[in-house]
Design a protein around this motif. Structure first.
Motif, PDB file in Angstrom:
ATOM      1  N   TYR A  90      28.890  18.416  56.310  1.00 17.54           N
ATOM      2  CA  TYR A  90      27.892  17.415  55.928  1.00 17.54           C
ATOM      3  C   TYR A  90      28.548  16.153  55.383  1.00 17.54           C
ATOM      4  CZ  TYR A  90      23.968  15.292  53.403  1.00 17.54           C
ATOM      5  OH  TYR A  90      23.025  14.420  52.933  1.00 17.54           O
ATOM      6  N   THR A  91      29.558  16.330  54.526  1.00 20.72           N
ATOM      7  CA  THR A  91      30.227  15.179  53.935  1.00 20.72           C
ATOM      8  C   THR A  91      31.349  14.625  54.801  1.00 20.72           C
ATOM      9  OG1 THR A  91      31.787  16.603  52.742  1.00 20.72           O
ATOM     10  CG2 THR A  91      29.740  16.005  51.604  1.00 20.72           C
ATOM     11  N   SER A 123      28.273  13.128  41.059  1.00 20.91           N
ATOM     12  CA  SER A 123      27.226  12.216  40.624  1.00 20.91           C
ATOM     13  C   SER A 123      26.001  12.404  41.514  1.00 20.91           C
ATOM     14  CB  SER A 123      27.711  10.769  40.710  1.00 20.91           C
ATOM     15  OG  SER A 123      28.831  10.567  39.880  1.00 20.91           O
ATOM     16  N   PRO A 124      24.809  12.008  41.053  1.00 21.16           N
ATOM     17  CA  PRO A 124      23.607  12.145  41.871  1.00 21.16           C
ATOM     18  C   PRO A 124      23.762  11.438  43.219  1.00 21.16           C
ATOM     19  CG  PRO A 124      23.013  11.611  39.613  1.00 21.16           C
ATOM     20  CD  PRO A 124      24.502  11.487  39.696  1.00 21.16           C
ATOM     21  N   GLY A 125      23.527  12.183  44.289  1.00 21.86           N
ATOM     22  CA  GLY A 125      23.611  11.607  45.631  1.00 21.86           C
ATOM     23  C   GLY A 125      25.021  11.450  46.168  1.00 21.86           C
ATOM     24  N   GLU A 126      26.020  11.976  45.465  1.00 17.37           N
ATOM     25  CA  GLU A 126      27.399  11.729  45.884  1.00 17.37           C
ATOM     26  C   GLU A 126      27.766  12.446  47.180  1.00 17.37           C
ATOM     27  OE1 GLU A 126      31.970  11.684  44.085  1.00 17.37           O
ATOM     28  OE2 GLU A 126      30.286  12.286  42.815  1.00 17.37           O
ATOM     29  N   PHE A 127      27.199  13.612  47.427  1.00 18.32           N
ATOM     30  CA  PHE A 127      27.496  14.303  48.692  1.00 18.32           C
ATOM     31  C   PHE A 127      27.001  13.471  49.881  1.00 18.32           C
ATOM     32  CE2 PHE A 127      27.757  17.740  45.632  1.00 18.32           C
ATOM     33  CZ  PHE A 127      28.816  18.509  46.109  1.00 18.32           C
ATOM     34  N   THR A 128      25.811  12.930  49.759  1.00 19.52           N
ATOM     35  CA  THR A 128      25.279  12.084  50.826  1.00 19.52           C
ATOM     36  C   THR A 128      26.051  10.779  50.917  1.00 19.52           C
ATOM     37  OG1 THR A 128      23.074  13.047  50.560  1.00 19.52           O
ATOM     38  CG2 THR A 128      23.210  10.932  51.695  1.00 19.52           C
ATOM     39  N   PHE A 129      26.497  10.255  49.774  1.00 21.73           N
ATOM     40  CA  PHE A 129      27.306   9.043  49.788  1.00 21.73           C
ATOM     41  C   PHE A 129      28.609   9.271  50.550  1.00 21.73           C
ATOM     42  CE2 PHE A 129      30.413   6.221  47.520  1.00 21.73           C
ATOM     43  CZ  PHE A 129      29.965   5.039  48.081  1.00 21.73           C
ATOM     44  N   ASP A 138      24.034   6.832  58.780  1.00 22.58           N
ATOM     45  CA  ASP A 138      23.889   5.431  58.388  1.00 22.58           C
ATOM     46  C   ASP A 138      23.029   5.352  57.128  1.00 22.58           C
ATOM     47  OD1 ASP A 138      20.906   4.722  59.372  1.00 22.58           O
ATOM     48  OD2 ASP A 138      21.863   6.103  60.775  1.00 22.58           O
ATOM     49  N   LEU A 139      22.785   4.143  56.660  1.00 20.59           N
ATOM     50  CA  LEU A 139      22.032   3.966  55.421  1.00 20.59           C
ATOM     51  C   LEU A 139      20.590   4.441  55.543  1.00 20.59           C
ATOM     52  CD1 LEU A 139      23.258   0.524  54.017  1.00 20.59           C
ATOM     53  CD2 LEU A 139      23.624   2.804  53.060  1.00 20.59           C
ATOM     54  N   THR A 140      19.979   4.273  56.718  1.00 13.33           N
ATOM     55  CA  THR A 140      18.589   4.709  56.875  1.00 13.33           C
ATOM     56  C   THR A 140      18.488   6.222  56.749  1.00 13.33           C
ATOM     57  OG1 THR A 140      18.784   4.860  59.308  1.00 13.33           O
ATOM     58  CG2 THR A 140      18.088   2.751  58.377  1.00 13.33           C
ATOM     59  N   ARG A 141      19.451   6.934  57.289  1.00 14.44           N
ATOM     60  CA  ARG A 141      19.441   8.396  57.161  1.00 14.44           C
ATOM     61  C   ARG A 141      19.750   8.823  55.731  1.00 14.44           C
ATOM     62  NH1 ARG A 141      21.886   7.735  62.347  1.00 14.44           N
ATOM     63  NH2 ARG A 141      20.829   8.893  64.003  1.00 14.44           N
ATOM     64  N   ALA A 142      20.687   8.115  55.076  1.00 11.22           N
ATOM     65  CA  ALA A 142      21.021   8.449  53.692  1.00 11.22           C
ATOM     66  C   ALA A 142      19.804   8.272  52.788  1.00 11.22           C
ATOM     67  CB  ALA A 142      22.176   7.569  53.207  1.00 11.22           C
ATOM     68  N   GLU A 143      19.054   7.202  52.993  1.00  6.08           N
ATOM     69  CA  GLU A 143      17.842   6.990  52.215  1.00  6.08           C
ATOM     70  C   GLU A 143      16.799   8.056  52.535  1.00  6.08           C
ATOM     71  OE1 GLU A 143      16.640   3.044  53.107  1.00  6.08           O
ATOM     72  OE2 GLU A 143      18.123   2.097  51.803  1.00  6.08           O
TER      73      GLU A 143
END
Length: 279
Positions: A90-91, A123-129, A138-143
């Motif tokens: 995932y990361t 940190s919160p959201g760091e795996f997705t970051f 991309d950013l749309t998927r991350a959001e």
């Protein structure tokens, strides 16, 4: 390449070993603890009862064993370790997910052992970051990942899943590519001004720009609608005493949350709640 950004007022390095509880903090049948980072599998193997089996496991495979305290050798929990290897995780990094029993002392013991092994709290959201940095999304998927987690209604979740599929990014890329083609054609005309201007070509470029603007306006409208479904709308029920505000409030909630009485001024403090109406 080392990325250094400000996160929680500390220098951030995407190669740090990170760990976090992926399930809510509380008593449950199972608790999932995620880890990620270069050398992550070897680091977890140092705490595992079957280190060679864990380090030799293929990606997307599960190994059962005990997590032990490396100093005392005491068993911390009987668990499953799911191994994910770069770059298909995932990361985009090596990763291990620990499926432990959901007792609070057990969860804390596992997190403490990981910290002692060199992991820091994610940190919160760091795996997705990190997935974004690894170009896994991309950013749309991350959001969309955040919106799925925080969705308050079925409709909001459906819309977030739609964005997670990448359709928004595909639409944006299509608009971008069409505008890049127009810019390239116009720059070519400027580089070779001696060539005659194709009137039909100019009209075609105008049509492309017009369609792009219309499509962007549509996307802007969908954002506003999606925000309403995701965040909701704050509505106040106000009126004279004994006008039926509490009865209406209870009707929306389908439960007796607010006191209903013939005596004026029974409800003096404001009452609030979330409700979902047609998604």
């Amino acid at each position: 390449m080392i990325y250094c950004i400000l996160m929680e007022r500390e220098p951030y390095h995407p190669d740090d070993l990170i760990a976090a509880l992926a399930t809510p903090w509380g008593q449950s049948a199972l608790a999932v603890i995620r880890t990620s980072g270069p050398g992550c599998i070897d680091a977890v193997a140092g705490l595992f009862s079957k280190p060679r089996k864990l380090t030799g496991a293929e990606g997307y495979s599960i190994v059962r064993g005990y997590l032990v305290n490396p100093k005392t050798g005491m068993r911390l929990d009987d668990l499953l370790a799911a191994v994910y290897r770069e770059p298909t995780s995932y990361t985009g990094q090596d990763s291990v997910e620990l499926f432990a029993h959901g007792s609070l002392p057990g969860i804390q013991a596992v997190l403490d052992a990981l910290k002692a092994a060199g992991f820091r709290n994610a940190s919160p959201g760091e795996f997705t970051f990190r997935a974004f940095l690894s170009k896994k999304m991309d950013l749309t998927r991350a959001e969309a990942v955040h919106e799925i987690v925080t969705a308050k209604s079925v409709k909001a979740q459906e819309m977030a899943l739609h964005r997670l599929s990448g359709r928004i990014e595909e639409k944006i890329s299509s608009i971008k590519n069409s505008l890049v083609e127009v810019m390239a054609a116009m720059e070519l005309q400027l580089d070779y001004p001696e060539d005659e201007i194709d009137i039909h070509g100019i009209e075609q470029y105008t049509d492309v720009c017009t369609r792009a603007r219309e499509e962007i306006e549509v996307l802007t409208t969908t954002f506003k609608i999606g925000r309403v479904y995701q965040e909701g709308i704050r509505v106040a029920i106000a009126g004279r005493t004994n006008a039926g505000k509490s009865s209406l409030f209870n009707l929306f909630l389908k439960e007796d949350r607010s006191i209903v009485s013939e005596i004026h001024g029974t409800t003096r403090d404001y009452i609030e709640s979330w409700i979902t109406i047609q998604g």
